[in-house]
Every structure is written in structure tokens, then in C-alpha cells.
Design an enzyme around this catalytic site. Structure first.
Site, PDB file in Angstrom:
ATOM      1  N   LYS A  47       8.476  10.813  -7.011  1.00 35.87           N
ATOM      2  CA  LYS A  47       7.162  10.767  -6.360  1.00 35.87           C
ATOM      3  C   LYS A  47       7.340  10.571  -4.861  1.00 35.87           C
ATOM      4  O   LYS A  47       8.025   9.651  -4.427  1.00 35.87           O
ATOM      5  CB  LYS A  47       6.301   9.640  -6.916  1.00 35.87           C
ATOM      6  CG  LYS A  47       4.909   9.555  -6.250  1.00 35.87           C
ATOM      7  CD  LYS A  47       4.034   8.484  -6.890  1.00 35.87           C
ATOM      8  CE  LYS A  47       4.256   7.105  -6.328  1.00 35.87           C
ATOM      9  NZ  LYS A  47       3.628   6.916  -4.987  1.00 35.87           N
ATOM     10  N   ASP A  74       2.043  12.611  -3.980  1.00 39.57           N
ATOM     11  CA  ASP A  74       0.952  11.666  -4.207  1.00 39.57           C
ATOM     12  C   ASP A  74       0.302  11.284  -2.870  1.00 39.57           C
ATOM     13  O   ASP A  74       0.516  10.190  -2.349  1.00 39.57           O
ATOM     14  CB  ASP A  74       1.500  10.427  -4.918  1.00 39.57           C
ATOM     15  CG  ASP A  74       0.407   9.444  -5.305  1.00 39.57           C
ATOM     16  OD1 ASP A  74      -0.752   9.871  -5.441  1.00 39.57           O
ATOM     17  OD2 ASP A  74       0.725   8.249  -5.476  1.00 39.57           O
ATOM     18  N   LYS A  76      -3.176  11.783  -2.463  1.00 43.51           N
ATOM     19  CA  LYS A  76      -4.550  11.401  -2.809  1.00 43.51           C
ATOM     20  C   LYS A  76      -5.583  12.010  -1.858  1.00 43.51           C
ATOM     21  O   LYS A  76      -6.347  11.320  -1.197  1.00 43.51           O
ATOM     22  CB  LYS A  76      -4.688   9.869  -2.837  1.00 43.51           C
ATOM     23  CG  LYS A  76      -3.790   9.196  -3.853  1.00 43.51           C
ATOM     24  CD  LYS A  76      -3.989   7.682  -3.840  1.00 43.51           C
ATOM     25  CE  LYS A  76      -3.120   7.001  -4.889  1.00 43.51           C
ATOM     26  NZ  LYS A  76      -1.675   7.043  -4.554  1.00 43.51           N
ATOM     27  N   ASP A  79     -11.576  14.585   0.891  1.00 47.31           N
ATOM     28  CA  ASP A  79     -12.205  15.077   2.117  1.00 47.31           C
ATOM     29  C   ASP A  79     -13.270  16.096   1.717  1.00 47.31           C
ATOM     30  O   ASP A  79     -13.594  16.250   0.546  1.00 47.31           O
ATOM     31  CB  ASP A  79     -11.139  15.690   3.031  1.00 47.31           C
ATOM     32  CG  ASP A  79     -11.450  15.480   4.508  1.00 47.31           C
ATOM     33  OD1 ASP A  79     -12.568  15.857   4.932  1.00 47.31           O
ATOM     34  OD2 ASP A  79     -10.601  14.937   5.233  1.00 47.31           O
ATOM     35  N   THR A 138      -5.071   1.429  -9.486  1.00 45.88           N
ATOM     36  CA  THR A 138      -4.649   0.348 -10.374  1.00 45.88           C
ATOM     37  C   THR A 138      -4.587  -1.012  -9.687  1.00 45.88           C
ATOM     38  O   THR A 138      -4.401  -2.025 -10.349  1.00 45.88           O
ATOM     39  CB  THR A 138      -3.275   0.660 -11.002  1.00 45.88           C
ATOM     40  OG1 THR A 138      -2.343   0.944  -9.958  1.00 45.88           O
ATOM     41  CG2 THR A 138      -3.370   1.859 -11.931  1.00 45.88           C
ATOM     42  N   ARG A 230       9.464   0.145  -8.062  1.00 45.12           N
ATOM     43  CA  ARG A 230      10.332  -0.987  -7.758  1.00 45.12           C
ATOM     44  C   ARG A 230      11.180  -1.493  -8.920  1.00 45.12           C
ATOM     45  O   ARG A 230      12.318  -1.906  -8.685  1.00 45.12           O
ATOM     46  CB  ARG A 230       9.479  -2.128  -7.185  1.00 45.12           C
ATOM     47  CG  ARG A 230       9.049  -1.855  -5.740  1.00 45.12           C
ATOM     48  CD  ARG A 230       7.930  -2.752  -5.283  1.00 45.12           C
ATOM     49  NE  ARG A 230       6.662  -2.409  -5.926  1.00 45.12           N
ATOM     50  CZ  ARG A 230       5.508  -2.966  -5.624  1.00 45.12           C
ATOM     51  NH1 ARG A 230       5.446  -3.917  -4.712  1.00 45.12           N
ATOM     52  NH2 ARG A 230       4.406  -2.580  -6.244  1.00 45.12           N
TER      53      ARG A 230
END
Length: 250
Positions: A47, A74, A76, A79, A138, A230
């Protein structure tokens, strides 16, 4: 029917547990991200998020693809329709196979983004991408979301409403919390993709994610692919951490 034929292909998309794991290269400098991707044996998907993309530029997608990695871009996008269409057209031309857009941008923008992404990929000879609609991030907790955004809907209502909006606009999947995967899968059978961040293997800290689940649990709930950052990238032994995640799915 086309949907039935696509559904029949779904198992072949995930021949190995590693096909279901997207490793997030968040927090890495460009050369660090490229080195990490190169050294993690068995890695299929990565990603590229906002931080890495802003620092490295579009070229990082091509560099990762040269390593044989498939890219989830990613960014997002959210607009006006023309701007989202232009952004998705260019993202697809780079070879990104998963691209995020915000569902709350509305049906007109989502339809424009989907059409432009297909056009961009075809013109550049790249694989057709799947657009993923972001429903509710999330990191949001329900009480804070309702207070700060003056929103009457709770998360349990808002997520399926936005997912339905996206699906009706022709978007191929959603990004959702693993806690929402089961309900969304009942609402949207495969091949509609459900990509879930907030994945924390056993013993991993939740960090800044408020709604989390383990890898095997998320797949059992209906997730298509899992975004894990992570717990793998900051592990003492990233290769071992990646293998443990694969083993849990196997």
C-alpha cells in the site's frame, strides 16, 4: 451472468495467503520503502499512502511494480466529479490496481471516477483497477463522529448506506473496518471487494485504530484482503511477522 462468472474467479485471485495481505509502507522514506519491499520475501501487495506518495511522487508506483509488487494506491480521492475523474484516470495509468475514493463524494463523482479509471488503464495498457470506496475511517469512534460532524447516523447505519451508494455507482469494493465486514458481505456478495485495515495479529498493539480484528477473524467475517502495516513493518523481524500472518490465514 457476468456476476456469476466473476464470482467463480474469486478463489483463483487468492491462491496463497500472501495474496490477501497488503503491507502498508506508511511512515517510510521512499528508499526505505523500496528496500523494505525488495527484501520481504513472498510479498505480493503493498500500500502506498499519502505520506509516501507526496514525498516520492508517482514514480514510486512504477518502481514497486518493477519489483513485481501489486500496488494499492490509498490516496482517498474526494473532490468534484471532474477532479476525481482526472485523478483516477492518472492513478490507473500508473498501474495501481486498487485505488481509494471517498464514498461521501457522491454518486456522480463515483461514476465519473470509475469510468475514468477504466479509460486510463486501457489507454496505458495497464491492468483494470478496482476502485474502493472509503465509508467511515477506522480511526473514528461513534460518539466523537456524531458530535464533531453533527451526524445523526451511527457508524452501523452510515457504513452500509455509503457502501450501497458506492456499489450502485459501479464501484468495485469498499474499505471498511473488519468489524463491519460480515454485515457488508451479506449486503454485497463477492466479487465486491472488502479491504480491511485495522488488522492486528495476536499480541500487536491497536495503535491509532479504534476498530480492530485479527487476520483470520477478518477473512472469516468476509474480508477479501487485509491491510497490515506496523505489526509487520515495525516488527523486530518483519519477515517472520509477515510469515506469521500468512500462517494464520493458511
Amino acid at each position: 451472468m457476468v456476476g456469476d462468472r466473476l464470482a467463480a474467479l474469486i478463489p483463483s485471485l487468492f491462491n496463497h495467503p500472501a495474496d490477501r495481505i497488503i503491507v502498508a509502507l506508511d511512515g517510510m522514506a521512499p528508499q526505505q520503502a523500496l528496500a523494505f519491499s525488495r527484501q520481504l520475501e513472498g510479498l505480493r501487495w503493498v500500500k502506498v499512502g499519502l505520506e509516501l506518495f507526496v514525498q516520492a511522487g508517482p514514480g514510486v508506483v512504477a518502481q514497486l511494480r518493477e519489483q513485481g509488487r501489486r500496488v494499492f494506491l490509498d490516496l482517498k480521492f474526494h473532490d468534484i466529479p471532474a477532479t476525481m475523474a482526472g485523478a483516477c484516470r492518472r492513478a490507473a495509468a500508473l498501474g495501481a490496481e486498487l485505488i481509494t475514493v471517498h464514498a461521501c463524494s457522491g454518486s456522480e463523482a463515483l461514476k465519473a471516477a470509475q469510468a475514468a479509471a477504466v479509460e486510463g488503464a486501457q489507454a496505458a495498457g495497464q491492468p483494470l483497477p478496482t476502485l474502493l470506496a472509503v465509508t467511515v475511517l477506522t480511526s473514528w469512534q461513534e460518539q466523537r463522529m456524531q458530535q464533531e460532524l453533527a451526524m445523526a447516523q451511527g457508524i452501523a447505519e452510515r457504513v452500509p448506506a455509503l457502501a450501497q451508494l458506492a456499489a450502485s455507482a459501479g464501484i468495485g469494493g469498499c474499505v471498511c473496518s473488519p468489524l463491519e465486514a460480515a454485515a457488508l458481505r451479506r449486503q454485497h456478495p463477492e466479487p465486491f471487494a472488502l479491504v480491511t485495515p485495522g488488522i492486528r495479529p495476536k499480541g500487536a498493539a491497536a495503535g491509532d485504530q479504534a476498530r480492530v480484528m485479527g487476520p483470520a477473524e477478518a477473512i472469516a467475517a468476509g474480508a477479501s484482503q487485509l491491510v497490515i502495516g506496523r505489526p509487520i513493518t515495525q516488527a523486530h523481524d518483519p519477515a517472520a511477522a509477515f510469515e506469521r500472518c500468512c500462517a494464520e490465514l493458511a
